[in-house]
Design a protein around this motif. Structure first.
Motif, mmCIF file in Angstrom:
data_model
loop_
_atom_site.group_PDB
_atom_site.id
_atom_site.type_symbol
_atom_site.label_atom_id
_atom_site.label_comp_id
_atom_site.label_asym_id
_atom_site.label_seq_id
_atom_site.Cartn_x
_atom_site.Cartn_y
_atom_site.Cartn_z
ATOM 1 N N TRP A 24 -8.202 -4.570 -2.140
ATOM 2 C CA TRP A 24 -7.854 -2.921 -2.273
ATOM 3 C C TRP A 24 -8.040 -2.605 -3.810
ATOM 4 C CZ3 TRP A 24 -4.510 -1.818 -5.990
ATOM 5 C CH2 TRP A 24 -3.324 -2.762 -5.513
ATOM 6 N N ARG A 25 -7.929 -3.565 -4.642
ATOM 7 C CA ARG A 25 -8.316 -3.133 -5.954
ATOM 8 C C ARG A 25 -9.622 -2.575 -6.100
ATOM 9 N NH1 ARG A 25 -5.318 -7.530 -4.557
ATOM 10 N NH2 ARG A 25 -2.946 -7.797 -5.883
ATOM 11 N N GLY A 26 -10.675 -3.364 -5.777
ATOM 12 C CA GLY A 26 -11.974 -3.121 -6.610
ATOM 13 C C GLY A 26 -12.103 -1.472 -6.007
ATOM 14 N N GLU A 27 -11.118 -0.855 -4.768
ATOM 15 C CA GLU A 27 -11.360 0.721 -4.326
ATOM 16 C C GLU A 27 -10.524 1.973 -4.407
ATOM 17 O OE1 GLU A 27 -11.309 0.964 -0.454
ATOM 18 O OE2 GLU A 27 -10.878 -0.434 0.631
ATOM 19 N N ASP A 28 -9.555 1.240 -5.387
ATOM 20 C CA ASP A 28 -7.931 1.760 -5.660
ATOM 21 C C ASP A 28 -8.287 2.807 -6.954
ATOM 22 O OD1 ASP A 28 -5.687 3.095 -7.064
ATOM 23 O OD2 ASP A 28 -4.425 0.979 -5.966
ATOM 24 N N PRO A 29 -8.176 4.144 -6.842
ATOM 25 C CA PRO A 29 -8.894 5.146 -8.165
ATOM 26 C C PRO A 29 -8.000 5.253 -8.955
ATOM 27 C CG PRO A 29 -8.220 5.848 -6.834
ATOM 28 C CD PRO A 29 -8.417 5.301 -5.360
ATOM 29 N N TYR A 38 3.584 -0.882 -13.555
ATOM 30 C CA TYR A 38 4.280 -2.316 -13.218
ATOM 31 C C TYR A 38 3.739 -3.424 -12.764
ATOM 32 C CZ TYR A 38 5.779 1.842 -9.505
ATOM 33 O OH TYR A 38 6.075 3.112 -10.072
ATOM 34 N N SER A 39 4.102 -4.522 -13.392
ATOM 35 C CA SER A 39 3.990 -5.776 -13.533
ATOM 36 C C SER A 39 2.661 -7.068 -12.116
ATOM 37 C CB SER A 39 5.098 -6.890 -13.519
ATOM 38 O OG SER A 39 5.889 -7.174 -12.715
ATOM 39 N N ASP A 40 3.237 -5.699 -10.693
ATOM 40 C CA ASP A 40 2.798 -6.296 -10.145
ATOM 41 C C ASP A 40 2.608 -5.444 -9.105
ATOM 42 O OD1 ASP A 40 1.285 -7.911 -8.249
ATOM 43 O OD2 ASP A 40 3.175 -8.250 -6.914
ATOM 44 N N PRO A 41 1.247 -4.536 -9.362
ATOM 45 C CA PRO A 41 1.129 -2.866 -8.732
ATOM 46 C C PRO A 41 0.515 -3.778 -7.173
ATOM 47 C CG PRO A 41 -0.662 -3.915 -9.914
ATOM 48 C CD PRO A 41 0.118 -5.161 -10.439
ATOM 49 N N ILE A 42 0.458 -2.468 -6.699
ATOM 50 C CA ILE A 42 0.100 -1.996 -4.836
ATOM 51 C C ILE A 42 -0.519 -1.460 -4.772
ATOM 52 C CG2 ILE A 42 2.589 -3.225 -4.139
ATOM 53 C CD1 ILE A 42 3.614 -0.026 -3.591
ATOM 54 N N ALA A 43 -0.658 -1.037 -3.482
ATOM 55 C CA ALA A 43 -2.121 0.304 -3.309
ATOM 56 C C ALA A 43 -1.473 1.164 -4.160
ATOM 57 C CB ALA A 43 -2.669 0.166 -2.272
ATOM 58 N N SER A 44 -1.877 2.977 -4.465
ATOM 59 C CA SER A 44 -1.377 3.313 -5.428
ATOM 60 C C SER A 44 -1.864 4.457 -3.742
ATOM 61 C CB SER A 44 -2.906 4.378 -5.963
ATOM 62 O OG SER A 44 -3.912 4.230 -5.437
ATOM 63 N N ARG A 45 -0.585 5.318 -4.197
ATOM 64 C CA ARG A 45 -0.171 6.403 -3.124
ATOM 65 C C ARG A 45 -2.376 7.627 -2.481
ATOM 66 N NH1 ARG A 45 2.426 10.386 -5.228
ATOM 67 N NH2 ARG A 45 4.300 8.603 -4.776
ATOM 68 N N LYS A 50 -6.578 7.848 1.793
ATOM 69 C CA LYS A 50 -7.397 7.739 2.004
ATOM 70 C C LYS A 50 -7.795 7.066 3.578
ATOM 71 C CE LYS A 50 -11.758 5.844 0.095
ATOM 72 N NZ LYS A 50 -12.180 4.504 0.729
ATOM 73 N N HIS A 51 -7.426 6.145 2.960
ATOM 74 C CA HIS A 51 -7.544 4.746 4.673
ATOM 75 C C HIS A 51 -6.838 5.232 5.701
ATOM 76 C CE1 HIS A 51 -8.660 1.110 3.112
ATOM 77 N NE2 HIS A 51 -9.010 1.820 1.842
ATOM 78 N N LEU A 52 -5.683 6.012 5.402
ATOM 79 C CA LEU A 52 -5.128 6.989 6.774
ATOM 80 C C LEU A 52 -5.879 7.853 6.599
ATOM 81 C CD1 LEU A 52 -1.370 7.399 5.476
ATOM 82 C CD2 LEU A 52 -2.283 6.091 7.191
ATOM 83 N N GLY A 53 -6.733 8.825 6.013
ATOM 84 C CA GLY A 53 -7.413 9.821 6.631
ATOM 85 C C GLY A 53 -8.785 9.321 7.192
#
Length: 69
Positions: A24-29, A38-45, A50-53
């Motif tokens: 997911w890091r490659g597609e997270d804007p 954050y030191s250990d980021p998660i996928a952005s809102r 985008k995935h839900l839509g």
């Protein structure tokens, strides 16, 4: 009833990196913003929305997580 082994009936997971598929890091804007916060980021809102839509049906949390592996 058949009992599945420790790996289940699916077998080992394929090595996605070997196939050139990024996680997911490659597609997270907003990855850089998340990294700065954050030191250990998660996928952005935005990436989650985008995935839900784009999903053809509503996704459970487990299925959404699977798409982001």
């Amino acid at each position: 009833m058949t009992r599945r082994g420790s790996t289940g009936s699916r077998g080992p997971k394929p090595n996605r990196a070997a196939k050139g598929v990024t996680d997911w890091r490659g597609e997270d804007p907003n990855l850089e913003l998340e990294k700065s916060r954050y030191s250990d980021p998660i996928a952005s809102r935005e990436l989650l929305l985008k995935h839900l839509g784009e999903a053809p049906e509503p996704l459970t949390a487990a299925r959404l997580a699977k798409r982001l592996e």
